[in-house]
Design a protein around this motif. Structure first.
Motif, mmCIF file in Angstrom:
data_model
loop_
_atom_site.group_PDB
_atom_site.id
_atom_site.type_symbol
_atom_site.label_atom_id
_atom_site.label_comp_id
_atom_site.label_asym_id
_atom_site.label_seq_id
_atom_site.Cartn_x
_atom_site.Cartn_y
_atom_site.Cartn_z
ATOM 1 N N LEU A 12 0.830 -1.198 0.000
ATOM 2 C CA LEU A 12 0.000 0.000 0.000
ATOM 3 C C LEU A 12 0.871 1.258 0.000
ATOM 4 O O LEU A 12 0.663 2.168 -0.809
ATOM 5 C CB LEU A 12 -0.903 -0.026 1.227
ATOM 6 C CG LEU A 12 -2.043 0.981 1.369
ATOM 7 C CD1 LEU A 12 -2.996 0.510 2.458
ATOM 8 C CD2 LEU A 12 -1.545 2.370 1.728
ATOM 9 N N ILE A 13 1.845 1.306 0.903
ATOM 10 C CA ILE A 13 2.724 2.481 1.005
ATOM 11 C C ILE A 13 3.563 2.626 -0.263
ATOM 12 O O ILE A 13 3.752 3.740 -0.776
ATOM 13 C CB ILE A 13 3.627 2.372 2.245
ATOM 14 C CG1 ILE A 13 2.798 2.278 3.527
ATOM 15 C CG2 ILE A 13 4.584 3.566 2.311
ATOM 16 C CD1 ILE A 13 1.965 3.485 3.835
ATOM 17 N N ARG A 14 4.066 1.510 -0.767
ATOM 18 C CA ARG A 14 4.858 1.559 -2.004
ATOM 19 C C ARG A 14 4.042 2.154 -3.150
ATOM 20 O O ARG A 14 4.510 3.046 -3.865
ATOM 21 C CB ARG A 14 5.325 0.147 -2.363
ATOM 22 C CG ARG A 14 6.150 0.068 -3.651
ATOM 23 C CD ARG A 14 6.607 -1.361 -3.917
ATOM 24 N NE ARG A 14 5.468 -2.261 -4.108
ATOM 25 C CZ ARG A 14 5.574 -3.592 -4.219
ATOM 26 N NH1 ARG A 14 6.770 -4.167 -4.135
ATOM 27 N NH2 ARG A 14 4.505 -4.347 -4.396
ATOM 28 N N GLY A 15 2.817 1.685 -3.324
ATOM 29 C CA GLY A 15 1.974 2.214 -4.388
ATOM 30 C C GLY A 15 1.610 3.666 -4.177
ATOM 31 O O GLY A 15 1.559 4.460 -5.130
ATOM 32 N N ALA A 16 1.359 4.033 -2.917
ATOM 33 C CA ALA A 16 0.991 5.420 -2.610
ATOM 34 C C ALA A 16 2.120 6.388 -2.963
ATOM 35 O O ALA A 16 1.875 7.493 -3.460
ATOM 36 C CB ALA A 16 0.629 5.544 -1.130
ATOM 37 N N TYR A 17 3.356 5.959 -2.734
ATOM 38 C CA TYR A 17 4.509 6.823 -2.995
ATOM 39 C C TYR A 17 4.840 6.867 -4.487
ATOM 40 O O TYR A 17 5.022 7.945 -5.071
ATOM 41 C CB TYR A 17 5.712 6.319 -2.212
ATOM 42 C CG TYR A 17 6.959 7.146 -2.383
ATOM 43 C CD1 TYR A 17 7.116 8.349 -1.700
ATOM 44 C CD2 TYR A 17 7.984 6.737 -3.244
ATOM 45 C CE1 TYR A 17 8.259 9.120 -1.862
ATOM 46 C CE2 TYR A 17 9.122 7.496 -3.412
ATOM 47 C CZ TYR A 17 9.261 8.688 -2.717
ATOM 48 O OH TYR A 17 10.390 9.450 -2.891
#
Length: 346
Positions: free
Chosen positions: A78-83
């Motif tokens: 989730l964090i990887r995609g958000a960034y």
């Protein structure tokens, strides 16, 4: 490049279909076997529903696999995609910790296990590889008993470095018989300096003015400008911000056309009510935050001035953004300083 703040994203609905499907195949073949292939699963997972209640049932599917052991897997992605794909500088993740505890436990044991869930989510959210400022919003739930919701508020107070606020979620029609409980819990939260938002005025069944005075932000709130514009003056006076999640209203059958949102934005802007554009359940919708902005712009719901106003409002109303300025101002200051040094030969 624009950098965004996301104020309304559910942990359960944030998992994109492909990631969830791969997890099912590797760890829960019993769930994967319900579908003939990925295409059938994606259609089931992302297709619009007739009502909010039907839509919310999808959360139970994801919540059942977001265990203590699995949460780091989902949150990292989730964090990887958000960034990488959304240019998020700030993200508030909301969820009900009770629903991530083992169902085999008693209610008391599950309440006791909630603290560990908060700690797991907190650790997993801190990704030095993908520097997004991330905090948690803990959700009370209309289907859970008072004891669990009270424990949720108390835990928010115990983890100020990881939890930035509380919310109430679940079907909004279910609030009616328990309004006194939620008023009491929100009053308790405000007395403990816990920041507050809440799913309210999303549908015509969710219009409860009794809760409005206790909220710092309003989760959705579209029925205020659509059906109760007389409340906008009070909302503006309290400095409340509406968390508008455009795609949600078509996924839940709340609205029929995106043009209906033009009245929402126009009336809010005219009344001086701030609006933050959000995704709500980016995975269920298969949509990213920059697209929500772009779609509103290209469909003539807002203009560029409105877009910039909403971007600024999101950072201004973020419960835990650690800076006085939003990123665009900080970057502009750095560039001006760099130009000054170049000109001066420093």
């Amino acid at each position: 490049m624009s950098l965004y703040a996301e104020l309304h994203r559910h942990l359960g609905g944030s998992v994109v279909p492909r990631v969830l499907w791969r997890y099912f195949q590797r760890n829960r073949p019993d769930l994967a076997d319900r579908f003939s292939d990925y295409a059938e699963f994606e259609q089931f997972y992302t297709q619009p529903k007739s009502t909010l209640e039907e839509y919310l049932e999808l959360h139970t599917l994801v919540e059942s696999v977001q265990t203590k052991e699995a949460l780091p897997y989902f949150i990292y992605r989730l964090i990887r995609g958000a960034y990488i794909f959304e240019n998020l500088a700030y993200l508030e993740l909301r969820y009900t910790p009770y629903y991530r505890t083992p169902e085999r436990l008693t209610q008391t044991e599950r309440i006791d296990a909630m603290a560990e869930i908060i700690e797991v989510v907190g650790r997993a959210s801190q990704q030095s590889e993908y520097p997004v400022v991330t905090r948690q919003i803990l959700c009370m739930h209309s289907r859970l008993p008072y004891e669990v919701n009270r424990a949720t508020v108390e835990l928010a107070a115990q983890y100020p470095d990881q939890v930035c606020g509380i919310d109430v979620a679940g079907g909004d029609a279910a609030y009616q018989e328990r309004l006194d409980e939620f008023v009491q819990l929100y009053a308790q939260a405000r007395s403990q300096n816990i920041k507050t938002t809440g799913h309210l005025y999303e549908t015509e069944n969710g219009c409860y003015p009794e809760l409005l005075p206790y909220l710092m932000r309003i989760g959705h709130g579209i029925q205020i400008p659509l059906k109760h514009p007389e409340l906008l003056k009070q909302v503006a006076a309290r400095g409340q911000c509406l968390e508008i999640c455009p795609t949600t209203y078509f996924q839940t059958g709340t609205l029929d056309e995106i043009s209906q949102l033009k009245q929402v934005f126009n009336r809010c802007f005219d009344a001086g009510v701030d609006v933050a554009i959000c995704t709500d359940n980016a995975g269920l919708h298969n949509v990213r935050l920059p697209f929500e902005y772009e779609n509103l712009l290209t469909q003539d719901v807002i203009g560029f001035d409105g877009l910039r106003a909403c971007q600024a409002a999101a950072f201004r109303h973020a419960f835990a953004w650690p800076h006085a300025e939003q990123p665009v101002s900080m970057i502009s200051s750095l560039l001006k300083e760099r130009e000054r040094l170049v000109v001066s030969g420093g």
